[in-house]
Design a protein around this motif. Structure first.
Motif, PDB file in Angstrom:
ATOM      1  N   GLU A 160      11.205 120.760  58.242  1.00 22.40           N
ATOM      2  CA  GLU A 160      10.514 122.094  57.635  1.00 22.40           C
ATOM      3  C   GLU A 160       8.969 121.633  57.188  1.00 22.40           C
ATOM      4  O   GLU A 160       8.453 122.341  56.847  1.00 22.40           O
ATOM      5  CB  GLU A 160      11.219 122.401  56.492  1.00 22.40           C
ATOM      6  N   THR A 162       5.137 121.031  57.127  1.00 22.85           N
ATOM      7  CA  THR A 162       3.815 121.595  57.835  1.00 22.85           C
ATOM      8  C   THR A 162       2.891 120.670  57.555  1.00 22.85           C
ATOM      9  O   THR A 162       3.116 119.622  57.022  1.00 22.85           O
ATOM     10  CB  THR A 162       3.501 123.080  57.172  1.00 22.85           C
ATOM     11  N   GLU A 220      10.514 124.906  71.392  1.00 22.80           N
ATOM     12  CA  GLU A 220      10.511 123.904  70.532  1.00 22.80           C
ATOM     13  C   GLU A 220       8.943 123.346  70.318  1.00 22.80           C
ATOM     14  O   GLU A 220       8.669 122.869  69.390  1.00 22.80           O
ATOM     15  CB  GLU A 220      11.441 123.016  71.207  1.00 22.80           C
ATOM     16  N   VAL A 223       7.119 125.610  67.954  1.00 22.79           N
ATOM     17  CA  VAL A 223       7.423 125.425  66.828  1.00 22.79           C
ATOM     18  C   VAL A 223       6.684 124.353  66.158  1.00 22.79           C
ATOM     19  O   VAL A 223       5.846 124.319  64.809  1.00 22.79           O
ATOM     20  CB  VAL A 223       8.928 125.260  66.403  1.00 22.79           C
ATOM     21  N   ARG A 227       3.742 124.657  63.256  1.00 18.02           N
ATOM     22  CA  ARG A 227       4.048 123.914  61.961  1.00 18.02           C
ATOM     23  C   ARG A 227       2.683 122.938  61.725  1.00 18.02           C
ATOM     24  O   ARG A 227       2.076 122.689  60.684  1.00 18.02           O
ATOM     25  CB  ARG A 227       5.185 122.693  62.137  1.00 18.02           C
ATOM     26  N   MET A 252       4.732 130.021  60.027  1.00 15.01           N
ATOM     27  CA  MET A 252       6.064 129.369  60.027  1.00 15.01           C
ATOM     28  C   MET A 252       6.740 130.329  61.073  1.00 15.01           C
ATOM     29  O   MET A 252       6.705 131.435  61.264  1.00 15.01           O
ATOM     30  CB  MET A 252       6.685 129.573  58.965  1.00 15.01           C
ATOM     31  N   GLU A 254      10.739 130.048  63.903  1.00 14.41           N
ATOM     32  CA  GLU A 254      12.071 129.020  64.197  1.00 14.41           C
ATOM     33  C   GLU A 254      12.417 129.302  65.647  1.00 14.41           C
ATOM     34  O   GLU A 254      12.169 130.312  66.085  1.00 14.41           O
ATOM     35  CB  GLU A 254      12.969 129.296  63.098  1.00 14.41           C
ATOM     36  N   LYS A 255      12.956 128.442  66.215  1.00 12.30           N
ATOM     37  CA  LYS A 255      13.635 128.523  67.416  1.00 12.30           C
ATOM     38  C   LYS A 255      14.614 129.652  67.543  1.00 12.30           C
ATOM     39  O   LYS A 255      15.743 129.520  66.778  1.00 12.30           O
ATOM     40  CB  LYS A 255      13.820 127.287  68.248  1.00 12.30           C
ATOM     41  N   THR A 271      10.895 138.436  67.241  1.00 14.13           N
ATOM     42  CA  THR A 271      11.414 137.781  68.221  1.00 14.13           C
ATOM     43  C   THR A 271      10.624 137.707  69.463  1.00 14.13           C
ATOM     44  O   THR A 271      11.034 138.514  70.273  1.00 14.13           O
ATOM     45  CB  THR A 271      13.205 137.782  68.542  1.00 14.13           C
ATOM     46  N   LEU A 279      10.959 132.360  70.089  1.00 12.35           N
ATOM     47  CA  LEU A 279      10.386 132.059  68.724  1.00 12.35           C
ATOM     48  C   LEU A 279      10.805 133.480  67.886  1.00 12.35           C
ATOM     49  O   LEU A 279      10.572 134.417  68.248  1.00 12.35           O
ATOM     50  CB  LEU A 279       9.179 131.755  68.485  1.00 12.35           C
ATOM     51  N   ARG A 280      11.399 133.160  66.624  1.00 15.36           N
ATOM     52  CA  ARG A 280      11.404 134.138  65.667  1.00 15.36           C
ATOM     53  C   ARG A 280      10.221 133.955  64.609  1.00 15.36           C
ATOM     54  O   ARG A 280      10.399 132.907  63.997  1.00 15.36           O
ATOM     55  CB  ARG A 280      12.742 134.305  64.955  1.00 15.36           C
ATOM     56  N   THR A 282       8.317 134.183  61.075  1.00 13.54           N
ATOM     57  CA  THR A 282       8.872 134.331  59.934  1.00 13.54           C
ATOM     58  C   THR A 282       7.804 134.364  58.749  1.00 13.54           C
ATOM     59  O   THR A 282       7.951 134.897  57.688  1.00 13.54           O
ATOM     60  CB  THR A 282      10.033 132.909  59.478  1.00 13.54           C
TER      61      THR A 282
END
Length: 310
Positions: A160, A162, A220, A223, A227, A252, A254-255, A271, A279-280, A282
């Motif tokens: 998590e 960054t 991936e 992400v 970050r 930010m 997430e996969k 998404t 990727l979503r 967030t």
């Protein structure tokens, strides 16, 4: 015995080290930092974080535009320092400056050298998917972060993390190393270990174009890209609007498992399909607006399924 020290640094990352060195009781005879710069909407002149702290501590501050100036070097030599402590100063020191203190110049670097020499080691470590990095104090040479290692501390990169959170971890770990390094220097027990040139990689400065999100890359990788650039400068894409494209930073993501055409919204919940998986998103920041969670962003800027992001 206390050491006579010149400190060279500029941002918050360096200010923490200055505070620790001063607290250890050493005589910091002068601080060198970058000149004040105009910032913000009012373009008021602001002193660096190191400059501000040095004034609080009552340490004389010099802000030379260039250390290549012979007068600057002569003045530095006249300080008769035992050592110079350098942390994110922002200037390349010529050999005459490196040789001026009795024990030379020691530099705190935010990676495990020789990996990620250069300007952006924190961002590059995350962007590359590294799971460990660190901070090291090295003896400075004329080459870019090529000097022998004197002290080293490894730091894990959490999934998590960054660049902002990792910056703070490395800033604090590095600052605490100075007391040990300077005590060992006083005792004459500071051992130098040469770097392995075969493992050298370079952390070049992040360009605005590079920060743009390429949706054709695997989720991936993206992400890590996001970050590594969060919170600054921020990975970004363009979203079409009534008045033309709007730049949006993603701070930010997430996969997700869904797949589709790269760069296309797969639902109305941000998404986005990538080259592999999706990727979503967030946490985002629309140009000219504050940072928002996805649900808040979508209230003002709906992104329906089928929307193509550039």
């Amino acid at each position: 015995m206390t050491l006579r020290i010149a400190f060279m640094g500029t941002p918050d990352f360096a200010a923490r080290s200055l505070a620790e060195i001063a607290a250890a009781g050493h005589e910091v005879v002068r601080v060198y930092t970058q000149p004040p710069r105009r910032r913000g909407r009012g373009q008021s002149e602001q002193k660096t974080e190191v400059h501000q702290l040095a004034e609080i501590l009552g340490i004389p501050v010099h802000t030379p535009k260039s250390f290549k100036d012979p007068e600057v070097i002569a003045d530095f030599e006249a300080l008769d320092c035992d050592v110079a402590a350098v942390v994110a100063y922002g200037q390349i020191l010529p050999q005459a400056a490196l040789d001026a203190p009795r024990h030379g110049c020691l530099n705190l670097h935010a990676s495990l050298l020789p990996r990620w020499r250069g300007a952006a080691p924190i961002q590059r470590a995350i962007m590359a998917g590294d799971d460990v990095t660190g901070v090291q104090i090295q003896q400075m040479e004329a080459g870019l972060d090529t000097g022998p290692i004197l002290l080293s501390e490894s730091v894990k990169i959490a999934p998590e993390d960054t660049s902002g959170t990792l910056h703070n971890k490395l800033r604090d770990a590095g600052a605490l190393m100075w007391s040990r390094a300077l005590s060992a220097l006083e005792r004459g027990s500071l051992e130098a270990v040469a770097q392995d040139e075969a493992g050298a990689t370079y952390a070049k400065k992040i360009s605005p174009a590079e920060a743009r999100i390429d949706w054709n890359r695997p989720a991936e990788e993206l992400v890590n890209h996001i970050r590594g650039l969060s919170p600054f400068p921020g990975a970004w894409f363009e979203l079409g609007g009534e008045k033309g494209p709007v730049r949006v930073k993603v701070l930010m993501a997430e996969k997700a498992g869904e797949s589709g055409n790269a760069g296309e919204a797969l639902d109305d919940q941000l998404t986005i399909a990538c080259g592999t998986d999706s990727l979503r998103l967030t946490r985002l920041q629309r140009e000219g607006k504050g940072v928002m969670a996805a649900e808040d962003f979508l209230r003002g800027t709906p992104v329906p399924a089928g929307t193509k992001l550039a």
